[in-house]
Design a protein around this motif. Structure first.
Motif, short mmCIF file in Angstrom:
data_model
loop_
_atom_site.label_atom_id
_atom_site.label_comp_id
_atom_site.label_asym_id
_atom_site.label_seq_id
_atom_site.Cartn_x
_atom_site.Cartn_y
_atom_site.Cartn_z
N ASP A 172 39.21 21.81 48.39
CA ASP A 172 39.59 20.77 49.34
C ASP A 172 41.09 20.49 49.22
OD1 ASP A 172 40.09 18.07 50.47
OD2 ASP A 172 37.92 18.00 50.72
N ASN A 195 37.71 11.22 50.55
CA ASN A 195 39.16 11.38 50.58
C ASN A 195 39.85 10.14 51.15
OD1 ASN A 195 39.41 13.93 49.43
ND2 ASN A 195 39.11 15.00 51.37
N ALA A 226 33.96 20.02 45.81
CA ALA A 226 34.64 20.92 46.75
C ALA A 226 35.98 21.32 46.17
CB ALA A 226 34.83 20.21 48.10
N ASP A 249 44.82 22.51 55.19
CA ASP A 249 43.78 21.56 55.59
C ASP A 249 44.40 20.36 56.30
OD1 ASP A 249 41.91 23.18 54.47
OD2 ASP A 249 41.50 21.92 52.71
#
Length: 678
Positions: free
Chosen positions: A407, A378, A404, A439
């Motif tokens: 995410d 990321n 993922a 997140d």
């Protein structure tokens, strides 16, 4: 007691001492106790007096005849010299009882003596290659202490390195979007805000291990009636709460050998955490000299240099820390957690200095070493966005979401990229789901901004619910005023009168000379000259909108002004306009059938003047918040473009206006000089 016991055994003369070897491997004479009976009761007092007298005469002998080896005695007492002053006294007792701290110099000395052991044989890790450094970048990876142009102020001032001039295409992507990570358009960069931004470190970079409790100032809880409640998102609560409760795993930063010198490392680390960065640098430099193959000692040195750079506001020292981070990551026997922490810190500091390509290379190394770590991928995606490489960033986030799918960080960034590609409908679910995930890294004003904007363009009124949520989260001044680069406390209102601004003289000059300005603008409107360029910010739903810029970010466009010399001459004596680094001065021509989406400017630090030059009788209007107005030829309209505004051109002929941005009148002269350009 040993000398007195030996003396008593010699007095008895019953058995000759036998030679034995003590635990230190030295031969000594061991006395063998006599086999006779003990003392009678009548002899106890006699022996007591004898011993007392002997004690007195022994003391006299010590003083007058120098019978005691003082060096030997002091050497033994030094084991209790806890404060390093050469003797054992009350202060030493306080230290041993934990009532007083032991000086770091003593800790380092003792630890060195206690743990003077041979370092274990190094098992080398594969070297971290610099092959990832792009050919067109010159990074400090190979010259860790070498200065680069514009990176280091000659006075040691900690300032950002100026970024290379970006292409028009790059400016349309990530860097010129509201809320960009890149500070090129950026937030106010006064000395104070540089310090604040420097202190904002990545949460995922672990602090080093130490047996020292960091001293943290208590932060008062906010009052209940101050922080507005945020509308809860049902999908968020079920998944986000367990994440908050999840305990972070403590990183392992010490290798096997370094655990034997942990006392020394902790002592130096304690200095750093208490803010004694100069002493911490010296302490870690000493450790690095003693243990040159210790990655943890070198990492501590880099952290201390980093802290000293912040204190000194020195790019020189920060550059030195960047080099030391690299050295620590490449030493044999560095633990995986230390390599990760060290290189993340290095990339963060490279970004701070504006060395985006160097940071990109560092992050690519990290991803190579830790391919399963989605957080690192990321970060790599962000690094690509910071240099305007949206395509590479898009590939990175596609890889993350393939592994993922939930995410949230990857989702909001992927949604942003789709929106920059004008894939409005496709961007909405990614932006929305990413924000709802809660997140880390998703609760950011830019994502509320772009989700609301995308929804508005799709005709979805739920946009204002997201703007309201962004406001409640503290990202927007209000639902209407959604600029992201602001100075707090400035007067906020959508429409202004000339008197409100205090720039009456400028307004009168524009209105008195509007025909001269109009004639010069029309003289450069010929399409064959190519002087007017299409609007580049993707703000149009439809139609044609051209602009011809004379000043940008406080800098005069000399070639353009040579085409309209009278207009530029009129403005030269108004620094509130020509010196406005967060604005522009330009002609704007809009053709019939044009609609500009509702949008907001990036900052509350400017006001925008519109001088009507050629205005059709009907069909042209501008809305700011819920108040819609029309232009008049020869008249100036003034509004704050950090508030939402929208434009329609439904006339039968073109509309031509002159746009002059000016500093917000409440900004001080110091703020006008120090605010970064936008």
């Amino acid at each position: 007691m040993a000398p007195r016991k030996n003396f008593r055994n010699q007095a008895k003369k019953e058995v000759k001492p036998a030679a034995v070897v003590n635990k230190n491997g030295v031969k000594v004479e061991a006395s063998v106790a006599a086999s006779g009976g003990g003392f009678s009761g009548t002899k106890i007092f006699t022996w007591f007096m004898v011993l007392a007298l002997l004690g007195v005469w022994s003391s006299v002998a010590v003083v007058w005849f120098d019978l005691v080896d003082y060096d030997n005695v002091i050497g033994k007492l030094s084991a209790y010299d806890a404060d390093g002053d050469g003797d054992f006294d009350v202060e030493d007792a306080k230290v041993l009882l934990g009532l007083k701290e032991r000086p770091v110099s003593v800790l380092l000395r003792e630890a060195k003596e206690d743990y003077a052991v041979k370092e274990p044989a190094a098992v080398p890790l594969p070297p971290i290659s610099d092959d990832f450094i792009p050919d067109d970048s010159r990074d400090e990876a190979t010259h860790p202490y070498e200065d680069e142009n514009n990176a280091i102020d000659t006075k040691g001032e900690l300032v950002e390195k100026a970024q290379p001039q970006q292409t028009v295409e790059e400016s349309k992507q990530y860097n010129n979007q509201p809320g960009s990570y890149n500070n090129q358009p950026g937030s106010p960069e006064t000395k104070e805000t540089v310090q604040l931004r420097y202190n904002a470190e990545a949460e995922s970079v672990p602090e080093p291990e130490a047996d020292v409790e960091p001293e943290v100032e208590s932060v008062p809880e906010p009052e209940a009636d101050v922080e507005p409640e945020v509308e809860s998102v049902p999908e968020l609560e079920a998944e986000f709460v367990p994440e908050l409760k999840a305990k972070k795993k403590k990183p392992k930063l010490l290798n096997k050998f370094e655990k034997t010198i942990k006392t020394e490392i902790d002592a130096a680390e304690k200095l750093r955490k208490k803010g004694k960065v100069e002493e911490a640098v010296r302490a870690f430099e000493t450790l690095v000299l003693q243990y040159p193959q210790s990655p943890r000692c070198r990492y501590g040195k880099a952290l201390a240099e980093d802290g000293l750079a912040e204190k000194m506001l020195s790019n020189d020292m920060l550059q030195k820390a960047i080099g030391t981070y690299k050295e620590a990551s490449e030493l044999p026997n560095a633990t995986p957690d230390l390599i990760k922490a060290t290189l993340k810190k290095r990339a963060e500091r490279q970004q701070f200095l504006g060395r985006m390509r160097g940071a990109l290379a560092t992050l690519e190394k990290l991803v190579q070493i830790f391919p399963e770590d989605m957080a690192l991928k990321n970060d790599l995606g962000v690094a690509h966005l910071l240099i305007g490489d949206n395509n590479s960033a898009k590939r990175v986030y596609e890889e993350v979401l393939a592994t993922a799918p939930s995410d949230g960080f990857a989702k909001v960034h992927y949604g942003f990229i789709l929106k920059s590609e004008n894939k409005i409908a496709e961007s909405i679910p990614f932006l929305r789901d990413g924000l709802e995930s809660g997140d880390p890294g998703t609760d950011d004003g830019r994502f509320y901004f772009h989700l609301g904007d995308a929804l508005q363009r799709m005709g979805d009124d739920s946009a204002y619910k997201w703007y309201e949520r962004g406001h409640q989260r503290g990202h927007f001044a209000s639902v209407w005023q959604r600029s992201l680069y602001n100075v707090d406390g400035l007067k906020a209102q959508p429409w202004w009168t000339p008197k409100d601004t205090g720039y009456m003289d400028l307004v009168k000059t524009l209105e008195r000379n509007w025909r001269i300005i109009r004639d010069e603008a029309q003289s450069v409107m010929d399409k064959t000259t190519g002087l007017f360029v299409p609007e580049e910010e993707n703000l149009r739903e439809k139609g044609e909108w051209g602009q011809f810029t004379l000043w940008q970010q406080g800098k005069k466009a000399g070639e353009s002004c040579r085409s309209v010399p009278k207009t530029c001459g009129l403005l030269e004596r108004y620094p509130e306009a020509t010196g406005c680094k967060r604005g522009q001065i330009k002609f704007s021509v809009m053709q019939p059938g044009t609609h500009v989406w509702p949008h907001t400017g990036p900052t509350n630090c400017r006001l925008r003047m519109h001088l009507g030059l050629v205005i059709p009788k009907t069909g042209c209007k501008i809305r700011c918040t819920n108040d819609t107005r029309a232009w008049e030829e020869g008249k100036v309209l003034i509004f704050d473009d950090s508030f939402e505004h929208e434009v329609w051109q439904d006339a039968d002929s073109y509309r031509l206006i002159f746009i002059v941005d000016v500093w917000h009148p409440e900004l001080t002269q110091y703020q006008r000089q120090t605010l970064s350009p936008i």
